[in-house]
Design a protein around this motif. Structure first.
Motif, PDB file in Angstrom:
ATOM      1  N   TRP A 160      14.674  49.658  56.694  1.00  0.00           N
ATOM      2  CA  TRP A 160      15.578  50.209  57.725  1.00  0.00           C
ATOM      3  C   TRP A 160      16.599  50.711  57.157  1.00  0.00           C
ATOM      4  CZ3 TRP A 160      20.557  48.614  58.931  1.00  0.00           C
ATOM      5  CH2 TRP A 160      20.730  48.968  60.462  1.00  0.00           C
ATOM      6  N   ARG A 163      15.656  54.279  56.170  1.00  0.00           N
ATOM      7  CA  ARG A 163      15.608  55.124  57.415  1.00  0.00           C
ATOM      8  C   ARG A 163      17.084  55.370  58.108  1.00  0.00           C
ATOM      9  NH1 ARG A 163      12.400  51.760  61.226  1.00  0.00           N
ATOM     10  NH2 ARG A 163      11.018  51.522  59.263  1.00  0.00           N
ATOM     11  N   MET A 164      18.134  54.912  57.991  1.00  0.00           N
ATOM     12  CA  MET A 164      19.291  54.949  58.488  1.00  0.00           C
ATOM     13  C   MET A 164      19.881  56.071  57.623  1.00  0.00           C
ATOM     14  SD  MET A 164      19.560  53.229  61.031  1.00  0.00           S
ATOM     15  CE  MET A 164      21.204  53.482  61.444  1.00  0.00           C
ATOM     16  N   GLU A 166      18.214  58.368  56.281  1.00  0.00           N
ATOM     17  CA  GLU A 166      17.697  59.615  56.250  1.00  0.00           C
ATOM     18  C   GLU A 166      18.167  60.087  57.507  1.00  0.00           C
ATOM     19  OE1 GLU A 166      12.967  60.626  57.426  1.00  0.00           O
ATOM     20  OE2 GLU A 166      13.424  59.489  55.774  1.00  0.00           O
ATOM     21  N   ARG A 167      18.215  59.587  58.531  1.00  0.00           N
ATOM     22  CA  ARG A 167      18.974  59.633  59.871  1.00  0.00           C
ATOM     23  C   ARG A 167      20.363  60.370  59.642  1.00  0.00           C
ATOM     24  NH1 ARG A 167      17.096  55.018  63.577  1.00  0.00           N
ATOM     25  NH2 ARG A 167      14.837  55.233  64.124  1.00  0.00           N
ATOM     26  N   ARG A 168      21.226  59.641  58.897  1.00  0.00           N
ATOM     27  CA  ARG A 168      22.331  60.311  58.731  1.00  0.00           C
ATOM     28  C   ARG A 168      22.390  61.684  57.948  1.00  0.00           C
ATOM     29  NH1 ARG A 168      24.511  55.147  56.268  1.00  0.00           N
ATOM     30  NH2 ARG A 168      24.545  53.796  57.887  1.00  0.00           N
ATOM     31  N   GLU A 169      21.461  61.696  57.067  1.00  0.00           N
ATOM     32  CA  GLU A 169      21.332  62.901  56.507  1.00  0.00           C
ATOM     33  C   GLU A 169      20.983  64.087  57.345  1.00  0.00           C
ATOM     34  OE1 GLU A 169      21.776  65.574  53.243  1.00  0.00           O
ATOM     35  OE2 GLU A 169      22.399  63.705  53.320  1.00  0.00           O
ATOM     36  N   ARG A 170      19.829  63.709  58.078  1.00  0.00           N
ATOM     37  CA  ARG A 170      19.394  64.684  59.020  1.00  0.00           C
ATOM     38  C   ARG A 170      20.455  65.158  60.100  1.00  0.00           C
ATOM     39  NH1 ARG A 170      14.685  62.374  61.784  1.00  0.00           N
ATOM     40  NH2 ARG A 170      14.211  61.081  60.006  1.00  0.00           N
ATOM     41  N   ARG A 171      21.315  64.094  60.609  1.00  0.00           N
ATOM     42  CA  ARG A 171      22.408  64.555  61.621  1.00  0.00           C
ATOM     43  C   ARG A 171      23.442  65.420  60.799  1.00  0.00           C
ATOM     44  NH1 ARG A 171      24.633  59.434  62.694  1.00  0.00           N
ATOM     45  NH2 ARG A 171      22.567  58.989  63.683  1.00  0.00           N
ATOM     46  N   SER A 174      22.074  68.835  60.529  1.00  0.00           N
ATOM     47  CA  SER A 174      21.900  69.561  61.892  1.00  0.00           C
ATOM     48  C   SER A 174      23.400  69.760  62.260  1.00  0.00           C
ATOM     49  CB  SER A 174      21.225  68.595  63.006  1.00  0.00           C
ATOM     50  OG  SER A 174      22.018  67.602  63.123  1.00  0.00           O
TER      51      SER A 174
END
Length: 180
Positions: A160, A163-164, A166-171, A174
Motif C-alpha cells: 500500500w 502504491r501511494m 507511486e501515485r504521488r510520483e505520477r501526480r 503530471s
C-alpha cells in the motif's frame, strides 16, 4: 501440491470434493492464511501420517486456506522428523519432569522379563514424546498464526505504501508536465 482438478479426481477425496474445493478455502486473505498456517503446524506435529489430508479437513470448518495448511505440514518431513522427535522427547521430559531418577519400576520388576522392562520403558518414552509433540504443535500453531497475521499486515502495508509513493510520483510528474 496437488491441483484442484487432481483433488476432484482423487478417489479418497471424491466424497468431500465439493466441500474442500469451495473457492473461499483457496483464496489468500488476511484471515484464511494465518488460520491455514496454524492448522498446518498443528496437523504437522499432531498427526503422524496423513498430515496433508488432516490439515485439509481441519481447514473446512474454520475456513482456513487449504493450500497453505497443506504446505505448512511439511515442517515435519523425513529429514526433520528425527530432530522433532528428540525435541519433543526432551520438552515432554522437561515439562513432565521425567528423567532417569523418576521411579517407574513395577513392584514385581524382579519377576519381569527383559522384554517387559523394555516395553515399559518404550511406553513411558512414547508418552513423553507424544506429550512433547502436543506442546510443540499447540505452541507452533499459536506462534505461526501470529507471525502469519503480522506478516500479512506488514506485506499488505508495504504494498500500500509503495502504491501511494507511486501515485504521488505520477501526480508530481503530471503537475510538472502541465506546468511547463
Amino acid at each position: 501440491m496437488p491441483t484442484q482438478e487432481a483433488m476432484r479426481e482423487s478417489r479418497m477425496l471424491r466424497p468431500f470434493a465439493d466441500r474442500i474445493l469451495r473457492s473461499e478455502l483457496w483464496r489468500f486473505t488476511q484471515r484464511s492464511v494465518p488460520r491455514g498456517v496454524a492448522l498446518g503446524m498443528l496437523a504437522g506435529f499432531l498427526v503422524p501420517v496423513g498430515q496433508i489430508f488432516a490439515a485439509a479437513f481441519l481447514a473446512l470448518p474454520v475456513r482456513a486456506n487449504v493450500p497453505i495448511a497443506a504446505l505448512v505440514t511439511f515442517i515435519t518431513n523425513p529429514f526433520t522428523y528425527p530432530f522433532w522427535v528428540v525435541a519433543a522427547n526432551r520438552l515432554g521430559s522437561l515439562i513432565l519432569r521425567v528423567d532417569a531418577m523418576t521411579p517407574t519400576r513395577a513392584l514385581n520388576e524382579g519377576l519381569a522379563s527383559p522384554a517387559w522392562i523394555w516395553w515399559s520403558w518404550f511406553v513411558r518414552e512414547a508418552g513423553v514424546t507424544a506429550f512433547g509433540f502436543a506442546v510443540i504443535g499447540v505452541l507452533s500453531a499459536a506462534i505461526g498464526y501470529l507471525v502469519a497475521a503480522f506478516g500479512w499486515r506488514w506485506w499488505v502495508g508495504r504494498k500500500w505504501r509503495a502504491r501511494m509513493v507511486e501515485r504521488r510520483e505520477r501526480r508530481r510528474q503530471s503537475e510538472e508536465h502541465l506546468g511547463h
